[in-house]
Design a protein around this motif. Structure first.
Motif, PDB file in Angstrom:
ATOM      1  N   SER A   1      11.679  -2.958 -15.686  1.00 59.40           N
ATOM      2  CA  SER A   1      13.096  -2.635 -15.579  1.00 59.40           C
ATOM      3  C   SER A   1      13.902  -3.921 -15.639  1.00 59.40           C
TER       4      SER A   1
ATOM      5  N   SER B   1      13.601  -3.343  -8.359  1.00 60.34           N
ATOM      6  CA  SER B   1      12.288  -2.768  -8.015  1.00 60.34           C
ATOM      7  C   SER B   1      12.359  -1.254  -7.959  1.00 60.34           C
ATOM      8  N   LEU B   2      13.436  -0.729  -7.409  1.00 60.01           N
ATOM      9  CA  LEU B   2      13.621   0.716  -7.335  1.00 60.01           C
ATOM     10  C   LEU B   2      13.766   1.329  -8.721  1.00 60.01           C
TER      11      LEU B   2
ATOM     12  N   ALA C   1      19.587   7.495  -6.908  1.00 61.29           N
ATOM     13  CA  ALA C   1      18.333   7.336  -6.161  1.00 61.29           C
ATOM     14  C   ALA C   1      18.625   6.910  -4.723  1.00 61.29           C
TER      15      ALA C   1
ATOM     16  N   THR D   1       5.122  -0.743 -17.299  1.00 60.68           N
ATOM     17  CA  THR D   1       6.552  -0.435 -17.269  1.00 60.68           C
ATOM     18  C   THR D   1       7.321  -1.609 -16.688  1.00 60.68           C
TER      19      THR D   1
ATOM     20  N   SER E   1       5.965  -3.566 -13.519  1.00 63.46           N
ATOM     21  CA  SER E   1       5.087  -2.854 -12.590  1.00 63.46           C
ATOM     22  C   SER E   1       3.763  -3.597 -12.429  1.00 63.46           C
TER      23      SER E   1
ATOM     24  N   LEU F   1      12.141   0.836 -11.278  1.00 63.59           N
ATOM     25  CA  LEU F   1      10.831   1.185 -11.837  1.00 63.59           C
ATOM     26  C   LEU F   1      10.449   2.629 -11.542  1.00 63.59           C
ATOM     27  N   THR F   2      10.988   3.191 -10.472  1.00 63.67           N
ATOM     28  CA  THR F   2      10.592   4.530 -10.037  1.00 63.67           C
ATOM     29  C   THR F   2      11.554   5.625 -10.485  1.00 63.67           C
ATOM     30  N   THR F   3      12.617   5.269 -11.201  1.00 66.76           N
ATOM     31  CA  THR F   3      13.600   6.268 -11.638  1.00 66.76           C
ATOM     32  C   THR F   3      13.376   6.617 -13.103  1.00 66.76           C
ATOM     33  N   GLU F   4      14.181   7.530 -13.615  1.00 66.26           N
ATOM     34  CA  GLU F   4      14.053   8.020 -14.993  1.00 66.26           C
ATOM     35  C   GLU F   4      14.415   6.999 -16.056  1.00 66.26           C
TER      36      GLU F   4
END
Length: 137
Positions: free
Chosen positions: A74, A100-101, A115, A72, A67, A103-106
């Motif tokens: 991934s 990249s996506l 997602a 954070t 990030s 990073l925004t999930t659980e």
């Protein structure tokens, strides 16, 4: 029966990433209707992905993303049956988008698969099935 021109086939290929013969067959099956042909190819891609789901995918790539704040990160692995596919620009772009996506999930595989796809069409799992249909493995 509608006239299937090379320009029409090219247009469908540009929209879907499908192979030339698949695009032509989709247009023939749908009497030259491009939107119906897109749906036909999508359905064909899903069935193609289902058939290939049990096959060993020993090649592929790993992408790591951190990030902007550095707190954070991934790591995502996307597998393919051959290294040729892993070198494909489309495959690499999809992996980058998915990482990249992530990073925004659980942080679970299930959450990532569920997602919304980066391309805005369904979920990440749907996106991967479309990718299998377009690339062929």
């Amino acid at each position: 029966m509608a006239q299937i021109t090379a320009a029409l086939v090219k247009d469908l290929r540009d929209k879907t990433g499908a192979g030339m013969m698949d695009a032509k067959k989709a247009l023939v099956e749908n009497d030259g209707d491009v939107e119906a042909a897109v749906d036909w190819l999508r359905a064909k891609g899903l069935s193609k992905a289902a058939k290939k789901s049990g096959r060993t995918a020993a090649d592929g790539l790993v992408s790591a993303v951190v990030s902007d704040d550095g707190k954070t990160g991934s790591v995502v692995e996307l597998n393919a049956e051959t290294d040729f596919v892993a070198r494909n620009e489309t495959f690499q772009g999809a992996l980058s988008d998915i990482a990249s996506l992530a990073l925004t999930t659980e942080g679970t595989t299930e959450a990532l698969k569920a997602a919304a796809a980066p391309d805005g069409d369904g979920t990440v799992e749907d996106m991967i099935k479309r990718l299998v249909g377009a690339i062929g493995e």
